[in-house]
Design an enzyme around this catalytic site. Structure first.
Site, PDB file in Angstrom:
ATOM      1  CD  GLU A 176      -2.671   1.397   2.657  1.00 52.53           C
ATOM      2  OE1 GLU A 176      -2.638   0.274   3.297  1.00 52.53           O
ATOM      3  OE2 GLU A 176      -3.446   2.284   2.724  1.00 52.53           O
ATOM      4  NE  ARG A 177       0.622   7.327  -3.760  1.00 48.81           N
ATOM      5  CZ  ARG A 177       0.120   7.817  -4.724  1.00 48.81           C
ATOM      6  NH1 ARG A 177      -0.785   7.528  -5.517  1.00 48.81           N
ATOM      7  NH2 ARG A 177       0.204   9.184  -4.982  1.00 48.81           N
TER       8      ARG A 177
END
Ligand SMILES: *[C@@H]1O[C@H](CO)[C@@H](O)[C@H](O)[C@H]1NC(C)=O
Ligand SMILES: *[C@@H]1O[C@H](CO)[C@@H](O)[C@H](O)[C@H]1NC(C)=O
Ligand SMILES: *[C@@H]1O[C@H](CO)[C@@H](O)[C@H](O)[C@H]1NC(C)=O
Length: 309
Positions: free
Chosen positions: A247-248
């Protein structure tokens, strides 16, 4: 995952403060949220005073892929890359890469679904913390969080997740590598006393005992650290989504920049359900991809990979 502020609290104090409710100005939205942490190093108990948790987030985030309305796009099988350590082993397995792909603003990985009639009970994976490097043209902070979790995709009200994160605070900063867990919409906690370095193997298991209670276990498997966080009073999970994701993350209200990262293989990835012995695996999972930044693909039912573009 979402970060707002950082302040250090020993685990036991954090749990007490959260349980106190009214007088605690940093209290989480779910007032009865409480947890205990037990940790071992090579099988020996780590004293509570040595356990360092930092509360780093409030608020909620989930997968906003649907809001993007992005077209499904196919990634070619040959684009799959292999983790160096497992290359030869995995090369002997039959590649699949037939899973559907879908766009996301912040998640890159595999999402499989249980049903309301037979919910997800437990999720498991091994993964290697990646080497992260700054990416030109991306804002700071730049961060990549790798985790396994339950909900947050079709079930937006809660998400229980744990993994590691690498982060560059600014253009001149060196990377920080940290372990963390979170039960959204409550904030995330980093586990400062669980060291993380690129290439370290982690095992994550999230075992729910109800839709509001469960145990997160995160280990550096080779070195012998195991942290077990027993949580109750979390926001109600639907236990509908099982996820293995890079994830960002959100920092405040903005998505972080996304650094480059070496391939993250989720291995022995499976979820169990409340009834029955069959496991939910990777085959048939949606492969979430962040356009121009990151892609993912299944390898077989137990292995999937997310990689930087
Ligand atoms: C960059 O981040 C580091 C912490 O990672 C901090 O010590 C340093 O002051 C920051 N530099 C700037 C220019 O903000
Ligand atoms: C974590 O495990 C790896 C092996 O996978 C080991 O080389 C490394 O030293 C461990 N890291 C720490 C910080 O204990
Ligand atoms: C998960 O929790 C259940 C209790 O709900 C327990 O019986 C089981 O042994 C746990 N599984 C694992 C793998 O820890």
């Amino acid at each position: 995952m979402r970060f707002l502020t950082a302040f250090l609290l020993p685990a036991c104090l954090a749990a007490q403060a959260l349980a106190q409710g009214k007088s605690n100005k940093n209290k989480d939205p779910v007032e009865e949220f409480t947890f205990t942490v037990e940790a071992t190093f090579k099988g020996k108990k780590i004293a509570q005073k040595e356990i360092k948790l930092a509360k780093i987030a409030l608020g909620k985030d989930a997968n906003p892929g649907k809001k993007l309305g992005l077209e499904k796009k196919k990634e070619k099988n040959e684009k799959k890359k292999k983790n160096q350590d497992l290359e030869s082993e995995l090369a002997t397995r039959g590649p699949a890469a037939k899973n559907p792909t879908t766009g996301s603003a912040n998640w890159c990985g595999s999402v499989k679904h249980g049903t309301a009639a037979n919910q997800v009970k437990l999720i498991h994976a091994y993964f290697q913390h990646p080497t992260c490097t700054k990416r030109t043209g991306q804002i700071y902070p730049q961060a990549s969080a790798q985790w396994a979790g339950i909900d947050g995709d079709t079930w937006g009200g809660a998400l229980l997740q744990s993994g590691t994160v690498c982060k560059f605070d600014n253009a001149s900063a060196t990377v920080r590598n940290e372990a963390w867990w979170q039960w959204l919409p409550n904030g995330a906690y980093t586990i400062g006393s669980l060291p993380v370095a690129p290439g370290d193997w982690f095992e994550v298991t999230i075992n729910t005992t109800s839709n509001r209670a469960g145990k997160v276990t995160l280990s550096n498997i080779s070195k012998g650290y195991t942290y077990a966080i027993t949580i109750s009073g979390g926001a109600a999970l639907g236990r509908l989504d099982a996820e293995w994701v890079v994830e960002r993350p959100l920092y405040g209200s903005s998505l972080s920049g996304f650094p480059k990262f070496t391939d993250v293989w989720f291995q022995e990835a499976y979820a169990t359900q409340v009834s029955g012995t069959s496991k939910l695996g990777i085959l048939g999972a949606a492969q979430l991809q962040i356009p121009n930044l990151c892609a993912s693909a299944e390898y077989d039912n137990a292995n999937a990979v997310s990689w930087s573009l």
